[in-house]
Design a protein around this motif. Sequence first.
Motif, PDB file in Angstrom:
ATOM      1  N   LEU A  40       0.807  -1.215   0.000  1.00 24.15           N
ATOM      2  CA  LEU A  40       0.000   0.000   0.000  1.00 24.15           C
ATOM      3  C   LEU A  40       0.841   1.266   0.000  1.00 24.15           C
ATOM      4  CD1 LEU A  40      -2.778  -0.925   2.613  1.00 24.15           C
ATOM      5  CD2 LEU A  40      -2.827  -1.187   0.120  1.00 24.15           C
ATOM      6  N   TYR A  41       2.123   1.151   0.383  1.00 26.91           N
ATOM      7  CA  TYR A  41       2.971   2.328   0.558  1.00 26.91           C
ATOM      8  C   TYR A  41       4.167   2.295  -0.383  1.00 26.91           C
ATOM      9  CZ  TYR A  41       0.537   1.592   5.011  1.00 26.91           C
ATOM     10  OH  TYR A  41      -0.406   1.329   5.961  1.00 26.91           O
ATOM     11  N   THR A  42       4.590   3.467  -0.795  1.00 28.69           N
ATOM     12  CA  THR A  42       5.850   3.581  -1.537  1.00 28.69           C
ATOM     13  C   THR A  42       6.998   3.484  -0.524  1.00 28.69           C
ATOM     14  OG1 THR A  42       6.010   5.989  -1.278  1.00 28.69           O
ATOM     15  CG2 THR A  42       4.778   5.159  -3.212  1.00 28.69           C
ATOM     16  N   ASP A  43       8.208   3.344  -1.018  1.00 22.68           N
ATOM     17  CA  ASP A  43       9.372   3.316  -0.123  1.00 22.68           C
ATOM     18  C   ASP A  43       9.472   4.610   0.681  1.00 22.68           C
ATOM     19  OD1 ASP A  43      10.070   0.773  -0.960  1.00 22.68           O
ATOM     20  OD2 ASP A  43      11.624   1.467  -2.345  1.00 22.68           O
ATOM     21  N   GLU A  44       9.192   5.728   0.040  1.00 19.31           N
ATOM     22  CA  GLU A  44       9.264   7.016   0.718  1.00 19.31           C
ATOM     23  C   GLU A  44       8.203   7.117   1.814  1.00 19.31           C
ATOM     24  OE1 GLU A  44       9.058   6.716  -2.693  1.00 19.31           O
ATOM     25  OE2 GLU A  44      11.174   7.127  -3.100  1.00 19.31           O
ATOM     26  N   GLN A  45       6.994   6.619   1.523  1.00 17.65           N
ATOM     27  CA  GLN A  45       5.930   6.633   2.524  1.00 17.65           C
ATOM     28  C   GLN A  45       6.273   5.730   3.706  1.00 17.65           C
ATOM     29  OE1 GLN A  45       2.698   5.540  -0.089  1.00 17.65           O
ATOM     30  NE2 GLN A  45       2.057   7.674  -0.326  1.00 17.65           N
ATOM     31  N   GLU A  46       6.827   4.550   3.416  1.00 19.87           N
ATOM     32  CA  GLU A  46       7.261   3.651   4.496  1.00 19.87           C
ATOM     33  C   GLU A  46       8.310   4.330   5.363  1.00 19.87           C
ATOM     34  OE1 GLU A  46       8.445  -0.418   4.108  1.00 19.87           O
ATOM     35  OE2 GLU A  46       6.852  -0.807   2.662  1.00 19.87           O
ATOM     36  N   ALA A  47       9.248   5.026   4.730  1.00 19.37           N
ATOM     37  CA  ALA A  47      10.288   5.713   5.496  1.00 19.37           C
ATOM     38  C   ALA A  47       9.690   6.799   6.382  1.00 19.37           C
ATOM     39  CB  ALA A  47      11.334   6.300   4.546  1.00 19.37           C
ATOM     40  N   GLU A  48       8.692   7.516   5.871  1.00 24.48           N
ATOM     41  CA  GLU A  48       8.061   8.583   6.646  1.00 24.48           C
ATOM     42  C   GLU A  48       7.295   8.019   7.846  1.00 24.48           C
ATOM     43  OE1 GLU A  48       5.091  12.394   5.925  1.00 24.48           O
ATOM     44  OE2 GLU A  48       6.094  11.481   4.198  1.00 24.48           O
ATOM     45  N   ILE A  49       6.524   6.965   7.616  1.00 26.32           N
ATOM     46  CA  ILE A  49       5.818   6.310   8.722  1.00 26.32           C
ATOM     47  C   ILE A  49       6.833   5.699   9.686  1.00 26.32           C
ATOM     48  CG2 ILE A  49       4.254   4.421   9.344  1.00 26.32           C
ATOM     49  CD1 ILE A  49       2.922   4.870   6.543  1.00 26.32           C
ATOM     50  N   GLY A  50       7.848   5.068   9.134  1.00 20.16           N
ATOM     51  CA  GLY A  50       8.878   4.444   9.955  1.00 20.16           C
ATOM     52  C   GLY A  50       9.572   5.430  10.873  1.00 20.16           C
ATOM     53  N   GLN A  51       9.772   6.641  10.404  1.00 17.74           N
ATOM     54  CA  GLN A  51      10.412   7.665  11.226  1.00 17.74           C
ATOM     55  C   GLN A  51       9.552   7.998  12.440  1.00 17.74           C
ATOM     56  OE1 GLN A  51      11.316  11.289   9.124  1.00 17.74           O
ATOM     57  NE2 GLN A  51      12.464  12.131  10.829  1.00 17.74           N
ATOM     58  N   ILE A  52       8.239   8.098  12.251  1.00 21.00           N
ATOM     59  CA  ILE A  52       7.325   8.370  13.365  1.00 21.00           C
ATOM     60  C   ILE A  52       7.380   7.224  14.371  1.00 21.00           C
ATOM     61  CG2 ILE A  52       4.891   8.687  14.030  1.00 21.00           C
ATOM     62  CD1 ILE A  52       4.513   9.863  11.126  1.00 21.00           C
ATOM     63  N   THR A 150      -2.772   5.865   7.626  1.00 20.95           N
ATOM     64  CA  THR A 150      -1.775   5.226   8.482  1.00 20.95           C
ATOM     65  C   THR A 150      -0.940   6.263   9.206  1.00 20.95           C
ATOM     66  OG1 THR A 150      -1.687   3.356   6.943  1.00 20.95           O
ATOM     67  CG2 THR A 150       0.119   3.562   8.527  1.00 20.95           C
ATOM     68  N   LYS A 151      -0.522   7.285   8.488  1.00 21.60           N
ATOM     69  CA  LYS A 151       0.304   8.331   9.096  1.00 21.60           C
ATOM     70  C   LYS A 151      -0.437   9.027  10.233  1.00 21.60           C
ATOM     71  CE  LYS A 151       2.834  12.552   8.037  1.00 21.60           C
ATOM     72  NZ  LYS A 151       3.179  13.522   6.996  1.00 21.60           N
ATOM     73  N   VAL A 152      -1.681   9.403   9.996  1.00 19.26           N
ATOM     74  CA  VAL A 152      -2.446  10.061  11.061  1.00 19.26           C
ATOM     75  C   VAL A 152      -2.724   9.070  12.192  1.00 19.26           C
ATOM     76  CG1 VAL A 152      -4.841   9.725  10.234  1.00 19.26           C
ATOM     77  CG2 VAL A 152      -4.254  11.762  11.512  1.00 19.26           C
ATOM     78  N   GLY A 153      -2.966   7.810  11.857  1.00 15.27           N
ATOM     79  CA  GLY A 153      -3.213   6.791  12.887  1.00 15.27           C
ATOM     80  C   GLY A 153      -2.026   6.610  13.819  1.00 15.27           C
ATOM     81  N   VAL A 154      -0.829   6.441  13.259  1.00 15.53           N
ATOM     82  CA  VAL A 154       0.344   6.238  14.113  1.00 15.53           C
ATOM     83  C   VAL A 154       0.710   7.522  14.866  1.00 15.53           C
ATOM     84  CG1 VAL A 154       1.253   4.303  12.784  1.00 15.53           C
ATOM     85  CG2 VAL A 154       2.065   6.603  12.280  1.00 15.53           C
ATOM     86  N   THR A 155       0.456   8.673  14.260  1.00 13.85           N
ATOM     87  CA  THR A 155       0.733   9.944  14.943  1.00 13.85           C
ATOM     88  C   THR A 155      -0.175  10.107  16.154  1.00 13.85           C
ATOM     89  OG1 THR A 155       1.496  10.965  12.886  1.00 13.85           O
ATOM     90  CG2 THR A 155       0.827  12.455  14.666  1.00 13.85           C
ATOM     91  N   VAL A 156      -1.466   9.867  15.970  1.00 22.76           N
ATOM     92  CA  VAL A 156      -2.414  10.002  17.080  1.00 22.76           C
ATOM     93  C   VAL A 156      -2.170   8.923  18.136  1.00 22.76           C
ATOM     94  CG1 VAL A 156      -4.866   9.979  17.720  1.00 22.76           C
ATOM     95  CG2 VAL A 156      -4.132  11.173  15.649  1.00 22.76           C
TER      96      VAL A 156
END
Length: 162
Positions: A40-52, A150-156
């Motif tokens: 579902l995610y690009t490598d860049e998106q995975e890296a961004e979520i992974g950083q959080i 996913t990004k908003v989910g892991v952030t919250v």
Amino acid sequence: ASIFTLSSIAFTIIALIASANMFAQDAADGRDLIFDNENLYTDEQEAEIGQILDEYQKTWGDREIVVVTTDKCAPFQTFAEYAQDLCNNWQPARAEDSNALLLIISKKLGSVRIATGEGTTSLIENQKCHGIINFNMMPYLKKGQFFEATKVGVTVLSKNWK
């Protein structure tokens, strides 16, 4: 020993070193906390979520949030049973003592769940997890925006599980 055997051993050692280096890179940027089985995610998106995820784990040490995408829930009857069993019986990455939250998403099944490990249930309630899904993630999921959800989910989650 034959040259073929020595070559095979050398190749195996080189492959193991390369694999270890790739894992070390993923672990360093939090991508060992993301298992995107549905792509579902690009490598860049995975890296961004992974950083959080990585920043959260560095802050809290013994806690982690793990993201999994899947297209099935077999052998379980429901997605909720699958998610909870996965969280209870699989130590996804770094946490000990079931001190993990598992955000599991299925595009194919149209399901999302936050499963709490045994060490997390006293710190974040199921009602809070359902609220995060319904109010924060669902607006994005309804539009097919899985990265944003996913990004908003892991952030919250990271702000509420303290």
